[in-house]
Design an enzyme around this catalytic site. Structure first.
Site, PDB file in Angstrom:
ATOM      1  N   ASN A 137      -2.665  -2.227  -8.477  1.00 29.63           N
ATOM      2  CA  ASN A 137      -2.595  -1.132  -7.513  1.00 29.63           C
ATOM      3  C   ASN A 137      -1.150  -0.631  -7.516  1.00 29.63           C
ATOM      4  O   ASN A 137      -0.287  -1.198  -6.849  1.00 29.63           O
ATOM      5  CB  ASN A 137      -3.011  -1.671  -6.137  1.00 29.63           C
ATOM      6  CG  ASN A 137      -2.919  -0.614  -5.059  1.00 29.63           C
ATOM      7  OD1 ASN A 137      -2.501   0.525  -5.308  1.00 29.63           O
ATOM      8  ND2 ASN A 137      -3.300  -0.986  -3.862  1.00 29.63           N
ATOM      9  N   HIS A 140      -9.548   5.777   0.772  1.00 27.55           N
ATOM     10  CA  HIS A 140      -9.925   4.399   1.147  1.00 27.55           C
ATOM     11  C   HIS A 140     -11.334   4.053   0.667  1.00 27.55           C
ATOM     12  O   HIS A 140     -12.012   3.193   1.253  1.00 27.55           O
ATOM     13  CB  HIS A 140      -9.843   4.176   2.678  1.00 27.55           C
ATOM     14  CG  HIS A 140      -8.436   4.059   3.185  1.00 27.55           C
ATOM     15  ND1 HIS A 140      -8.018   4.629   4.368  1.00 27.55           N
ATOM     16  CD2 HIS A 140      -7.349   3.445   2.669  1.00 27.55           C
ATOM     17  CE1 HIS A 140      -6.737   4.371   4.553  1.00 27.55           C
ATOM     18  NE2 HIS A 140      -6.307   3.658   3.538  1.00 27.55           N
ATOM     19  N   GLU A 147     -10.165  -4.668  -1.233  1.00 34.74           N
ATOM     20  CA  GLU A 147     -10.119  -3.631  -2.270  1.00 34.74           C
ATOM     21  C   GLU A 147      -9.881  -4.250  -3.646  1.00 34.74           C
ATOM     22  O   GLU A 147     -10.420  -3.782  -4.644  1.00 34.74           O
ATOM     23  CB  GLU A 147      -9.018  -2.626  -1.926  1.00 34.74           C
ATOM     24  CG  GLU A 147      -9.399  -1.741  -0.746  1.00 34.74           C
ATOM     25  CD  GLU A 147      -8.212  -1.214   0.035  1.00 34.74           C
ATOM     26  OE1 GLU A 147      -7.304  -2.007   0.372  1.00 34.74           O
ATOM     27  OE2 GLU A 147      -8.177  -0.007   0.328  1.00 34.74           O
ATOM     28  N   ARG A 158      -6.455   0.633  -9.360  1.00 39.45           N
ATOM     29  CA  ARG A 158      -6.746   1.516  -8.241  1.00 39.45           C
ATOM     30  C   ARG A 158      -6.143   2.880  -8.572  1.00 39.45           C
ATOM     31  O   ARG A 158      -4.952   2.994  -8.857  1.00 39.45           O
ATOM     32  CB  ARG A 158      -6.108   0.970  -6.969  1.00 39.45           C
ATOM     33  CG  ARG A 158      -6.407   1.836  -5.779  1.00 39.45           C
ATOM     34  CD  ARG A 158      -5.817   1.249  -4.524  1.00 39.45           C
ATOM     35  NE  ARG A 158      -6.222   2.037  -3.366  1.00 39.45           N
ATOM     36  CZ  ARG A 158      -6.011   1.659  -2.117  1.00 39.45           C
ATOM     37  NH1 ARG A 158      -5.415   0.515  -1.865  1.00 39.45           N
ATOM     38  NH2 ARG A 158      -6.394   2.425  -1.127  1.00 39.45           N
ATOM     39  N   LEU A 200      -8.351   0.502   9.637  1.00 40.50           N
ATOM     40  CA  LEU A 200      -7.119   0.713  10.396  1.00 40.50           C
ATOM     41  C   LEU A 200      -6.027  -0.215   9.868  1.00 40.50           C
ATOM     42  O   LEU A 200      -6.033  -1.412  10.143  1.00 40.50           O
ATOM     43  CB  LEU A 200      -7.369   0.438  11.885  1.00 40.50           C
ATOM     44  CG  LEU A 200      -8.572   1.143  12.525  1.00 40.50           C
ATOM     45  CD1 LEU A 200      -8.686   0.768  13.998  1.00 40.50           C
ATOM     46  CD2 LEU A 200      -8.465   2.657  12.354  1.00 40.50           C
ATOM     47  N   GLY A 201      -5.148   0.359   9.069  1.00 35.31           N
ATOM     48  CA  GLY A 201      -4.020  -0.414   8.552  1.00 35.31           C
ATOM     49  C   GLY A 201      -2.797   0.466   8.585  1.00 35.31           C
ATOM     50  O   GLY A 201      -2.727   1.422   9.367  1.00 35.31           O
ATOM     51  N   ASN A 202      -1.850   0.176   7.725  1.00 39.10           N
ATOM     52  CA  ASN A 202      -0.677   1.032   7.627  1.00 39.10           C
ATOM     53  C   ASN A 202      -1.116   2.447   7.237  1.00 39.10           C
ATOM     54  O   ASN A 202      -0.596   3.441   7.720  1.00 39.10           O
ATOM     55  CB  ASN A 202       0.277   0.432   6.601  1.00 39.10           C
ATOM     56  CG  ASN A 202       1.671   0.864   6.864  1.00 39.10           C
ATOM     57  OD1 ASN A 202       2.028   1.213   7.997  1.00 39.10           O
ATOM     58  ND2 ASN A 202       2.466   0.888   5.827  1.00 39.10           N
ATOM     59  N   GLU A 212      -8.630  -5.709  11.625  1.00 36.50           N
ATOM     60  CA  GLU A 212      -9.030  -7.113  11.490  1.00 36.50           C
ATOM     61  C   GLU A 212      -8.275  -8.025  12.455  1.00 36.50           C
ATOM     62  O   GLU A 212      -8.767  -9.092  12.804  1.00 36.50           O
ATOM     63  CB  GLU A 212      -8.767  -7.587  10.046  1.00 36.50           C
ATOM     64  CG  GLU A 212      -9.698  -6.944   9.040  1.00 36.50           C
ATOM     65  CD  GLU A 212      -9.222  -7.080   7.597  1.00 36.50           C
ATOM     66  OE1 GLU A 212      -8.511  -8.048   7.291  1.00 36.50           O
ATOM     67  OE2 GLU A 212      -9.563  -6.206   6.781  1.00 36.50           O
ATOM     68  N   GLY A 227      -5.547  -4.132   8.329  1.00 32.45           N
ATOM     69  CA  GLY A 227      -4.659  -5.061   9.046  1.00 32.45           C
ATOM     70  C   GLY A 227      -4.761  -4.955  10.554  1.00 32.45           C
ATOM     71  O   GLY A 227      -4.781  -5.967  11.256  1.00 32.45           O
ATOM     72  N   ILE A 228      -4.842  -3.737  11.083  1.00 36.36           N
ATOM     73  CA  ILE A 228      -4.969  -3.555  12.535  1.00 36.36           C
ATOM     74  C   ILE A 228      -6.401  -3.854  12.976  1.00 36.36           C
ATOM     75  O   ILE A 228      -6.642  -4.583  13.940  1.00 36.36           O
ATOM     76  CB  ILE A 228      -4.554  -2.118  12.934  1.00 36.36           C
ATOM     77  CG1 ILE A 228      -3.080  -1.866  12.579  1.00 36.36           C
ATOM     78  CG2 ILE A 228      -4.810  -1.871  14.419  1.00 36.36           C
ATOM     79  CD1 ILE A 228      -2.629  -0.417  12.731  1.00 36.36           C
ATOM     80  N   ARG A 245       2.635   8.179   8.629  1.00 29.91           N
ATOM     81  CA  ARG A 245       2.026   9.492   8.323  1.00 29.91           C
ATOM     82  C   ARG A 245       1.419  10.100   9.586  1.00 29.91           C
ATOM     83  O   ARG A 245       0.897   9.383  10.432  1.00 29.91           O
ATOM     84  CB  ARG A 245       0.955   9.341   7.245  1.00 29.91           C
ATOM     85  CG  ARG A 245       1.548   9.129   5.869  1.00 29.91           C
ATOM     86  CD  ARG A 245       0.465   8.876   4.851  1.00 29.91           C
ATOM     87  NE  ARG A 245       0.351   7.468   4.513  1.00 29.91           N
ATOM     88  CZ  ARG A 245      -0.713   6.901   3.958  1.00 29.91           C
ATOM     89  NH1 ARG A 245      -1.773   7.620   3.679  1.00 29.91           N
ATOM     90  NH2 ARG A 245      -0.726   5.622   3.693  1.00 29.91           N
TER      91      ARG A 245
HETATM   92  P1  AMP Z   1      -2.508  -3.142   6.252  1.00 28.50           P
HETATM   93  O1  AMP Z   1      -1.852  -1.882   5.778  1.00 28.50           O
HETATM   94  O2  AMP Z   1      -4.005  -3.094   6.174  1.00 28.50           O
HETATM   95  O3  AMP Z   1      -1.926  -4.388   5.637  1.00 28.50           O
HETATM   96  O4  AMP Z   1      -2.191  -3.255   7.831  1.00 28.50           O
HETATM   97  C1  AMP Z   1      -0.882  -3.316   8.306  1.00 28.50           C
HETATM   98  C2  AMP Z   1      -0.907  -3.113   9.816  1.00 28.50           C
HETATM   99  O5  AMP Z   1      -1.672  -4.171  10.435  1.00 28.50           O
HETATM  100  C3  AMP Z   1       0.477  -3.156  10.445  1.00 28.50           C
HETATM  101  O6  AMP Z   1       0.604  -2.110  11.418  1.00 28.50           O
HETATM  102  C4  AMP Z   1       0.479  -4.503  11.127  1.00 28.50           C
HETATM  103  O7  AMP Z   1       1.338  -4.543  12.238  1.00 28.50           O
HETATM  104  C5  AMP Z   1      -0.963  -4.612  11.570  1.00 28.50           C
HETATM  105  N1  AMP Z   1      -1.282  -5.996  11.946  1.00 28.50           N
HETATM  106  C6  AMP Z   1      -1.371  -7.060  11.131  1.00 28.50           C
HETATM  107  N2  AMP Z   1      -1.607  -8.187  11.874  1.00 28.50           N
HETATM  108  C7  AMP Z   1      -1.659  -7.796  13.162  1.00 28.50           C
HETATM  109  C8  AMP Z   1      -1.878  -8.479  14.414  1.00 28.50           C
HETATM  110  N3  AMP Z   1      -2.083  -9.774  14.460  1.00 28.50           N
HETATM  111  N4  AMP Z   1      -1.869  -7.746  15.547  1.00 28.50           N
HETATM  112  C9  AMP Z   1      -1.667  -6.420  15.514  1.00 28.50           C
HETATM  113  N5  AMP Z   1      -1.452  -5.724  14.380  1.00 28.50           N
HETATM  114  C10 AMP Z   1      -1.451  -6.399  13.220  1.00 28.50           C
END
Ligand code: AMP
Length: 406
Positions: A20, A187, A386, A99, A215-217, A338, A335-336, A247
Site C-alpha cells: 500500500n 475505501h 484491507e 492497493r 472511521l479512521g484517519n 473499532e 481505528g475510531i 481532511r
Molecule cells: P486508522 O486510520 O484506521 O488507523 O485510525 C486512526 C484513528 O483511530 C486515530 O484518530 C486514532 O486516534 C483512532 N483511535 C485508535 N484507537 C483509539 C481508541 N482507543 N480510542 C479512540 N480513538 C482511537
C-alpha cells in the site's frame, strides 16, 4: 541487529505481498498461501530524509532494526523488498497485490497488471494526484524486483462501481461526467472485506440494508443494499463526506472560490489547507488530528472537533437510511470505529427513531454486536482488513483461491 544480520525466519512455499504505497508512507504485509494471519507486517513512515521502516513478525516482534532515510518511494520499497526476502529466504513470492486508489470507470474488480493496465491507470492520475502516481510507482518497482511474478492491482473505487447514476454524478454540465468527474467513492477494499465478513457471520443482515462507517484517519460511510454499494460519502476525491484527521470532508465549493478570489491563495495552498490542516486538526484549532488525543484532552477545542465529527456521521447515516428506505444494520470499522466507545455511543445517541439502541456494556467492551436485544437495527463492530483483501486477490491471481483477478 543490523539489516545484514536480519535473522531468516520460518516460512516456505508460496508467499504473497500486499503493498500500500501512499503519499508519504508505504505499508506492507506478507501472507502465506493460506489463512488470515500475516507472516510479517510493517511500514515506512514519512518517506524522505526522516523516513523510518519498521517490520514485525506475526507475534508482533521486530524482524529487522528500524531503518531510516529513504530518498523516495522506490528506495523505500527496495529496502522493504530486500528485508522481506532476507527474512523469508525459503518463501517463493507467487504474486504481489497493490492497493490502488483509482480504477476509474474501468475496473470493478482486481486486475493483473500489464503495460496496458499501467497506461490506463496513469490516465487516472489527474483524478488522484496525491496517491495514484505513488501506487503506479509501487507496481513498477515491484515488477522490477520480482520479474515474472503477477502484480495485482486492487482498487479503492471498485466496490462502488455499480452505484446508481444519481450517486455517481454531480449536477455539473454533463461533459464533466463524460470525462470522468464522478462520485467514485473510496475505501472500497475495507467495504469489500466487511461485506464478506457480514456475509459469513450474519448472512441475514447482508441480504438487507447495511450502513458501514469506516472511521479512521481517513473516514467514509457506505450504504450497502443486498451486498452492493448504493451510496458513499466520499465522492470524487478523498476530501468529500465526513471530516477526517486532517481532511475537511464535505465543503461548499463557494468556500474554495472565496480562498481563491478573496484570499488570493493558489491551488497548492488550498490543497494544503484542505488535505493537511482541516478535519479534526483544523476544528480543534491545531490541537490534534488524532481522536484518542482529542478524547483525552477534554477541553473546548477537542469537544468542538468531536461534536462536528459525530454530527456528520449521524447526518450521513440518516441520508443513507433514506436512500435505502431504512436500515437493518450499522457496522463500525476503522481505528475510531473499532476502538472509540465514546464516538460509537455518541453516534448512536438519539437514533431510537431509526431502531438503534446500543447496549452500553457491550459497547464498552467493543463486542462484535453492540446493540441491545431491543434494538430493531443491529449495531456491530467488524475490524477491517484491507491487507487481507489484497492478499486474497493476489492468491486468486496465482490460481490459489477466493476472489477472481482477471
Ligand atoms: P486508522 O486510520 O484506521 O488507523 O485510525 C486512526 C484513528 O483511530 C486515530 O484518530 C486514532 O486516534 C483512532 N483511535 C485508535 N484507537 C483509539 C481508541 N482507543 N480510542 C479512540 N480513538 C482511537
Amino acid at each position: 541487529m543490523t539489516a545484514e544480520t536480519t535473522a531468516p525466519l520460518a516460512g516456505s512455499g508460496a508467499g504473497f505481498l500486499a503493498l500500500n504505497a501512499g503519499s508519504s508512507s508505504l505499508k506492507f504485509a506478507l501472507f502465506p498461501a493460506e489463512g488470515d494471519v500475516a507472516l510479517a507486517t510493517g511500514q515506512v513512515d514519512r518517506i524522505g530524509p526522516d523516513g523510518a521502516m519498521k517490520i514485525k513478525d506475526a507475534a508482533g516482534e521486530p524482524i529487522a532494526p528500524a531503518e531510516g532515510g529513504f530518498t523516495d518511494h522506490a528506495a523505500a520499497l527496495a529496502t522493504v523488498i530486500a528485508t522481506v526476502k532476507r527474512a523469508f529466504p525459503a518463501l517463493n513470492f507467487a504474486a504481489i497485490g497493490h492497493r490502488v486508489v483509482h480504477g476509474g470507470i474501468f475496473y470493478s474488480a482486481p486486475v493483473v497488471v500489464d503495460e496496458a493496465v499501467l497506461e490506463t491507470l496513469a490516465t487516472l492520475s489527474p483524478f488522484a494526484p496525491l496517491h495514484q502516481p505513488h501506487n503506479i510507482a509501487g507496481i513498477r518497482a515491484a515488477t522490477e524486483a520480482f520479474p515474472g511474478v503477477p502484480q495485482v492491482a486492487c482498487f479503492d473505487t471498485a466496490f462502488h462501481r455499480g452505484q446508481p447514476f444519481v450517486n455517481d454524478t454531480f449536477a455539473l454540465p454533463h461533459r464533466y461526467y463524460e470525462i470522468g468527474v464522478r462520485r467514485y467513492g473510496f475505501h472500497g477494499l475495507s467495504y469489500d472485506y466487511v461485506t464478506g465478513e457480514l456475509g459469513r457471520i450474519a448472512p441475514h443482515l447482508m441480504s438487507g440494508r447495511v450502513v458501514v462507517a469506516h472511521l479512521g484517519n481517513g473516514a467514509s460511510m457506505c450504504a450497502i443494499h443486498r451486498g452492493r454499494s448504493v451510496a458513499s460519502s466520499m465522492g470524487y476525491s478523498a476530501l468529500d463526506g465526513l471530516p477526517m484527521g486532517t481532511r475537511c470532508g464535505q465543503l461548499n465549493p463557494g468556500v474554495m472560490l472565496y480562498m481563491l478570489d478573496q484570499e488570493g491563495l493558489n491551488t497548492a495552498q488550498i490543497r494544503q489547507i484542505l488535505y493537511n490542516e482541516s478535519g479534526l486538526l483544523g476544528l480543534s484549532n491545531g490541537l490534534s488530528n488524532d481522536m484518542r488525543t482529542l478524547e483525552a484532552a477534554d477541553n473546548a477545542e477537542a469537544h468542538r472537533a468531536i461534536d462536528y465529527f459525530v454530527f456528520r456521521v449521524q447526518r450521513e447515516l440518516g441520508a443513507m437510511a433514506a436512500v435505502m428506505g431504512g436500515i437493518d444494520a450499522l457496522v463500525f470499522c476503522g481505528g475510531i470505529g473499532e476502538n472509540s466507545r465514546v464516538v460509537r455511543r455518541r453516534v448512536c445517541e438519539r437514533l431510537g427513531w431509526m431502531g438503534i439502541e446500543i447496549d452500553h456494556g457491550r459497547n464498552a467492551e467493543s463486542a462484535t454486536v453492540i446493540s441491545s436485544e431491543f434494538s430493531r437495527t443491529t449495531v456491530m463492530i467488524v475490524p477491517t482488513r484491507e491487507d487481507l483483501v489484497i492478499a486474497r486477490a493476489a492468491r486468486a491471481a496465482a490460481g490459489l483461491s477466493e476472489t477472481a483477478a482477471t
